[in-house]
Design an enzyme around this catalytic site. Sequence first.
Site, PDB file in Angstrom:
ATOM      1  CB  SER A 122      -0.928   0.012   1.226  1.00  0.00           C
ATOM      2  OG  SER A 122      -0.172   0.054   2.427  1.00  0.00           O
TER       3      SER A 122
ATOM      4  CG  LEU B 163       6.633   5.910  -1.057  1.00  0.00           C
ATOM      5  CD1 LEU B 163       6.391   6.715  -2.328  1.00  0.00           C
ATOM      6  CD2 LEU B 163       7.537   6.675  -0.087  1.00  0.00           C
TER       7      LEU B 163
ATOM      8  CB  SER C  90      10.375  11.285   8.016  1.00  0.00           C
ATOM      9  OG  SER C  90       9.419  12.281   8.365  1.00  0.00           O
TER      10      SER C  90
ATOM     11  CE1 TYR D 124       7.593   7.727  10.825  1.00  0.00           C
ATOM     12  CE2 TYR D 124       7.723  10.132  10.776  1.00  0.00           C
ATOM     13  CZ  TYR D 124       7.678   8.920  10.112  1.00  0.00           C
ATOM     14  OH  TYR D 124       7.711   8.891   8.737  1.00  0.00           O
TER      15      TYR D 124
ATOM     16  CE  LYS E  73      10.567   7.006   8.864  1.00  0.00           C
ATOM     17  NZ  LYS E  73      10.868   6.023   7.798  1.00  0.00           N
TER      18      LYS E  73
ATOM     19  CB  THR F  15       0.856   6.729   2.782  1.00  0.00           C
ATOM     20  OG1 THR F  15       1.446   7.047   4.053  1.00  0.00           O
ATOM     21  CG2 THR F  15       1.554   7.504   1.678  1.00  0.00           C
TER      22      THR F  15
END
Length: 260
Positions: free
Chosen positions: A11, A13, A134, A147, A151, A182
Amino acid sequence: MPTVLITGAASGLGWELARGYHAAGYHLLLTDINANGLTARIDELGAERVIGLAGDITDPYLHQQLLQTCRERFGRLDVLINNAGITHRSPAMQTDPAVLRKVMAVDYQAPVELTLSALPLLRQSRGQIIAIGSMAGWMPVLGRAGYCAAKSALGQFFEVLRAEAARDGIRMLLVYPSFLDTPIEQNALGGDGKQAQHGRSTIGQVCSADWMAAQILQAQRQGRERLFPDRCSWLASLLWRIAPGFYYRKMSARFAGEMG
């Protein structure tokens, strides 16, 4: 014919990248934790040049299976795309540490371990690693402490690996998108580990996954080393470095609805 391995390919990207590389004539090895979704995607592409292996990307055994399949079915690996990821939307002080461990395991530890295991194949092909980072790794985003940390760690690791792997002819493209439309956000974890119940706040434009995939394919063809596709977020990251107090005030106002 070159081979690309894409994680998180069922799903978002990952799927748009699979479509793009399939159209470009690559053999595809796709993996995702969503077995049914992955099967449907392979059926959509056609099985002639596509193989799917479902599993948890944090499982080292899955890494072994993926790389063994590359050797046995395709004989090579030319491009490894570390795309699979998860996020959370929860203030750090209200987040179960287990959520932070899970985000770090998926977004940092798994791509690192898979990449290290894939290096022998990539040396043989003088191939390329594409890591989906990101802008959250460059600047703090409220409610995303785990997160942002994952990243940031991902970017630092692959920037170091870039120079070391270059001696073996392996190229590196680091991609730093901002907010994309997304399923990673639709499936974001809350502080208790269940699906987050509140909507997300954003900075700049929310871009589509197919637009982002096209940017990545173009950057690879151009031989670029880094891709900052969202100029607004890139400028925000500069603001964070130049005027952090002002940045925090703006960020706090923008994300106030998520802080509870």
